[in-house]
Design a protein around this motif. Structure first.
Motif, PDB file in Angstrom:
ATOM      1  N   LYS A  85      57.382 179.952   9.662  1.00  0.00           N
ATOM      2  CA  LYS A  85      57.377 178.187   9.902  1.00  0.00           C
ATOM      3  C   LYS A  85      57.727 177.880  11.197  1.00  0.00           C
ATOM      4  CE  LYS A  85      58.678 177.139   5.159  1.00  0.00           C
ATOM      5  NZ  LYS A  85      58.352 178.558   4.608  1.00  0.00           N
ATOM      6  N   PRO A  86      56.991 176.831  11.804  1.00  0.00           N
ATOM      7  CA  PRO A  86      57.181 176.279  12.881  1.00  0.00           C
ATOM      8  C   PRO A  86      58.919 176.272  13.240  1.00  0.00           C
ATOM      9  CG  PRO A  86      55.994 174.745  11.873  1.00  0.00           C
ATOM     10  CD  PRO A  86      56.433 175.895  11.018  1.00  0.00           C
ATOM     11  N   MET A  87      59.253 176.625  14.407  1.00  0.00           N
ATOM     12  CA  MET A  87      60.888 176.415  14.839  1.00  0.00           C
ATOM     13  C   MET A  87      61.149 176.091  16.116  1.00  0.00           C
ATOM     14  SD  MET A  87      63.902 179.005  13.835  1.00  0.00           S
ATOM     15  CE  MET A  87      63.497 180.392  14.813  1.00  0.00           C
ATOM     16  N   VAL A  88      61.961 174.995  16.575  1.00  0.00           N
ATOM     17  CA  VAL A  88      62.319 174.914  18.054  1.00  0.00           C
ATOM     18  C   VAL A  88      63.562 175.610  18.217  1.00  0.00           C
ATOM     19  CG1 VAL A  88      63.349 173.075  19.519  1.00  0.00           C
ATOM     20  CG2 VAL A  88      61.564 172.654  18.084  1.00  0.00           C
ATOM     21  N   LYS A  89      63.198 176.571  19.447  1.00  0.00           N
ATOM     22  CA  LYS A  89      64.289 177.548  19.728  1.00  0.00           C
ATOM     23  C   LYS A  89      64.797 177.083  21.227  1.00  0.00           C
ATOM     24  CE  LYS A  89      61.942 181.653  17.802  1.00  0.00           C
ATOM     25  NZ  LYS A  89      61.333 182.909  17.856  1.00  0.00           N
ATOM     26  N   ALA A  90      66.000 176.982  21.334  1.00  0.00           N
ATOM     27  CA  ALA A  90      66.865 176.703  22.513  1.00  0.00           C
ATOM     28  C   ALA A  90      67.798 177.736  22.810  1.00  0.00           C
ATOM     29  CB  ALA A  90      67.237 175.262  22.520  1.00  0.00           C
ATOM     30  N   MET A  91      67.768 177.704  24.050  1.00  0.00           N
ATOM     31  CA  MET A  91      69.022 178.645  24.553  1.00  0.00           C
ATOM     32  C   MET A  91      69.753 178.010  25.640  1.00  0.00           C
ATOM     33  SD  MET A  91      69.004 182.682  26.014  1.00  0.00           S
ATOM     34  CE  MET A  91      68.829 182.403  27.818  1.00  0.00           C
ATOM     35  N   PHE A  92      71.098 177.706  25.392  1.00  0.00           N
ATOM     36  CA  PHE A  92      71.878 177.299  26.485  1.00  0.00           C
ATOM     37  C   PHE A  92      72.903 178.385  27.110  1.00  0.00           C
ATOM     38  CE2 PHE A  92      70.812 174.154  23.474  1.00  0.00           C
ATOM     39  CZ  PHE A  92      70.708 172.868  24.406  1.00  0.00           C
ATOM     40  N   ARG A  93      73.065 178.361  28.557  1.00  0.00           N
ATOM     41  CA  ARG A  93      73.851 179.518  29.135  1.00  0.00           C
ATOM     42  C   ARG A  93      75.145 178.648  29.416  1.00  0.00           C
ATOM     43  NH1 ARG A  93      73.250 184.456  29.739  1.00  0.00           N
ATOM     44  NH2 ARG A  93      70.999 184.227  29.798  1.00  0.00           N
ATOM     45  N   ILE A  94      76.497 178.917  29.183  1.00  0.00           N
ATOM     46  CA  ILE A  94      77.679 178.507  29.390  1.00  0.00           C
ATOM     47  C   ILE A  94      77.754 178.838  31.029  1.00  0.00           C
ATOM     48  CG2 ILE A  94      80.161 178.613  29.307  1.00  0.00           C
ATOM     49  CD1 ILE A  94      79.382 179.641  26.253  1.00  0.00           C
ATOM     50  N   VAL A  95      78.222 177.596  31.672  1.00  0.00           N
ATOM     51  CA  VAL A  95      78.196 177.236  33.103  1.00  0.00           C
ATOM     52  C   VAL A  95      79.616 177.474  33.525  1.00  0.00           C
ATOM     53  CG1 VAL A  95      75.977 176.640  33.511  1.00  0.00           C
ATOM     54  CG2 VAL A  95      77.751 174.975  33.460  1.00  0.00           C
TER      55      VAL A  95
ATOM     56  N   CYS B  17      75.631 182.762  25.950  1.00  0.00           N
ATOM     57  CA  CYS B  17      74.799 181.832  25.420  1.00  0.00           C
ATOM     58  C   CYS B  17      74.906 181.320  23.978  1.00  0.00           C
ATOM     59  CB  CYS B  17      73.307 182.790  25.178  1.00  0.00           C
ATOM     60  SG  CYS B  17      72.669 183.335  26.736  1.00  0.00           S
ATOM     61  N   ILE B  18      74.566 180.076  23.936  1.00  0.00           N
ATOM     62  CA  ILE B  18      74.566 179.363  22.628  1.00  0.00           C
ATOM     63  C   ILE B  18      73.158 179.084  22.135  1.00  0.00           C
ATOM     64  CG2 ILE B  18      75.179 177.201  21.614  1.00  0.00           C
ATOM     65  CD1 ILE B  18      77.479 177.103  23.701  1.00  0.00           C
ATOM     66  N   PHE B  19      72.765 179.267  20.971  1.00  0.00           N
ATOM     67  CA  PHE B  19      71.463 179.031  20.628  1.00  0.00           C
ATOM     68  C   PHE B  19      71.223 178.019  19.610  1.00  0.00           C
ATOM     69  CE2 PHE B  19      72.116 183.583  21.924  1.00  0.00           C
ATOM     70  CZ  PHE B  19      71.028 183.635  22.579  1.00  0.00           C
ATOM     71  N   TYR B  20      70.280 177.383  19.676  1.00  0.00           N
ATOM     72  CA  TYR B  20      69.859 176.412  18.624  1.00  0.00           C
ATOM     73  C   TYR B  20      68.559 176.700  18.039  1.00  0.00           C
ATOM     74  CZ  TYR B  20      67.691 172.327  16.474  1.00  0.00           C
ATOM     75  OH  TYR B  20      67.129 171.261  15.827  1.00  0.00           O
ATOM     76  N   ASN B  21      68.655 176.689  16.672  1.00  0.00           N
ATOM     77  CA  ASN B  21      67.075 177.079  15.994  1.00  0.00           C
ATOM     78  C   ASN B  21      66.838 175.911  15.068  1.00  0.00           C
ATOM     79  OD1 ASN B  21      66.475 179.524  17.303  1.00  0.00           O
ATOM     80  ND2 ASN B  21      68.187 180.325  16.267  1.00  0.00           N
ATOM     81  N   GLY B  22      65.756 175.373  15.326  1.00  0.00           N
ATOM     82  CA  GLY B  22      65.563 174.081  14.371  1.00  0.00           C
ATOM     83  C   GLY B  22      64.244 174.176  13.833  1.00  0.00           C
ATOM     84  N   VAL B  23      63.995 174.748  12.473  1.00  0.00           N
ATOM     85  CA  VAL B  23      62.990 174.808  11.529  1.00  0.00           C
ATOM     86  C   VAL B  23      62.375 173.462  11.267  1.00  0.00           C
ATOM     87  CG1 VAL B  23      61.938 175.927   9.526  1.00  0.00           C
ATOM     88  CG2 VAL B  23      63.936 177.241  10.705  1.00  0.00           C
ATOM     89  N   MET B  24      61.038 173.479  11.468  1.00  0.00           N
ATOM     90  CA  MET B  24      60.348 172.211  11.260  1.00  0.00           C
ATOM     91  C   MET B  24      59.656 172.071   9.959  1.00  0.00           C
ATOM     92  SD  MET B  24      59.034 171.610  14.951  1.00  0.00           S
ATOM     93  CE  MET B  24      58.592 169.690  14.770  1.00  0.00           C
ATOM     94  N   ALA B  25      59.722 173.090   8.962  1.00  0.00           N
ATOM     95  CA  ALA B  25      59.400 172.994   7.640  1.00  0.00           C
ATOM     96  C   ALA B  25      59.990 173.655   6.751  1.00  0.00           C
ATOM     97  CB  ALA B  25      57.738 173.793   7.702  1.00  0.00           C
ATOM     98  N   ALA B  26      60.520 173.075   5.639  1.00  0.00           N
ATOM     99  CA  ALA B  26      61.206 173.748   4.341  1.00  0.00           C
ATOM    100  C   ALA B  26      60.344 174.513   3.509  1.00  0.00           C
ATOM    101  CB  ALA B  26      61.628 172.464   3.662  1.00  0.00           C
ATOM    102  N   ASN B  27      60.953 175.214   2.565  1.00  0.00           N
ATOM    103  CA  ASN B  27      60.276 176.260   1.384  1.00  0.00           C
ATOM    104  C   ASN B  27      59.944 174.942   0.695  1.00  0.00           C
ATOM    105  OD1 ASN B  27      60.749 178.395   2.864  1.00  0.00           O
ATOM    106  ND2 ASN B  27      62.774 178.829   1.767  1.00  0.00           N
ATOM    107  N   ASP B  28      60.608 173.915   0.353  1.00  0.00           N
ATOM    108  CA  ASP B  28      60.272 172.943  -0.442  1.00  0.00           C
ATOM    109  C   ASP B  28      59.760 171.669   0.257  1.00  0.00           C
ATOM    110  OD1 ASP B  28      60.158 170.557  -2.250  1.00  0.00           O
ATOM    111  OD2 ASP B  28      61.777 171.126  -3.285  1.00  0.00           O
TER     112      ASP B  28
END
Length: 157
Positions: free
Chosen positions: A55-65, A73-84
């Motif tokens: 499924k389409p997913m937004v992936k972000a990677m942040f680096r602690i400074v 690193c801190i990761f964000y994964n936001g899936v844009m479509a559900a199974n339902d």
């Protein structure tokens, strides 16, 4: 193309490799999971990808400074479509809210018009602007079962 295993053995293998593994075991606690907390980060990656379930997913990677966990690193994964399918709108809404929380573009410019090419272009714009303007983000992390929930609490730059 054939792999030259003998070259790898000479360059990366042998007794040195065995010793490296032992040393890594001893220092494994140094690389423990990032604890819940608040971190100042920069956005290093923002891209449209695919989840394990295709499924389409937004992936972000942040680096602690800064601070004790600098460079982790801190990761964000936001899936844009559900199974339902009844939840698809909510999934997209949550991703858009996350992108708005970055405050890189005006809220009105963060939207999904049904076209993933346009959406990907928007993600690339956000990443480019965040890098060019050296924007930093205050991110709060919180464990939620097996997942880490991240919230952007402030933006600097």
């Amino acid at each position: 193309m054939a792999i030259d295993f003998e070259k790898w053995n000479q360059e990366f293998g042998g007794e040195a490799a065995v010793k490296e593994i032992e040393k890594a075991k001893e220092s494994a606690n140094e690389y423990a999971e990032l604890p819940e907390g608040t971190y100042i980060c920069k956005l290093e990656k923002l891209e449209l990808g695919e989840s394990k379930s295709k499924k389409p997913m937004v992936k972000a990677m942040f680096r602690i400074v800064q601070g004790q966990h600098k460079k982790q690193c801190i990761f964000y994964n936001g899936v844009m479509a559900a199974n339902d399918p009844q939840w698809n709108g909510l999934m997209k809404h949550r991703v858009l809210e996350f992108l708005r929380s970055l405050q890189v573009l005006d809220d009105a410019d963060i939207d999904f018009d049904g076209n993933y090419v346009h959406f990907n272009d928007m993600l690339l714009d956000i990443a480019e602007i965040a890098e060019e303007e050296r924007i930093e983000f205050e991110i709060e992390t919180e464990k939620d079962g097996d997942f880490t929930k991240i919230t952007v609490t402030d933006v600097f730059g």
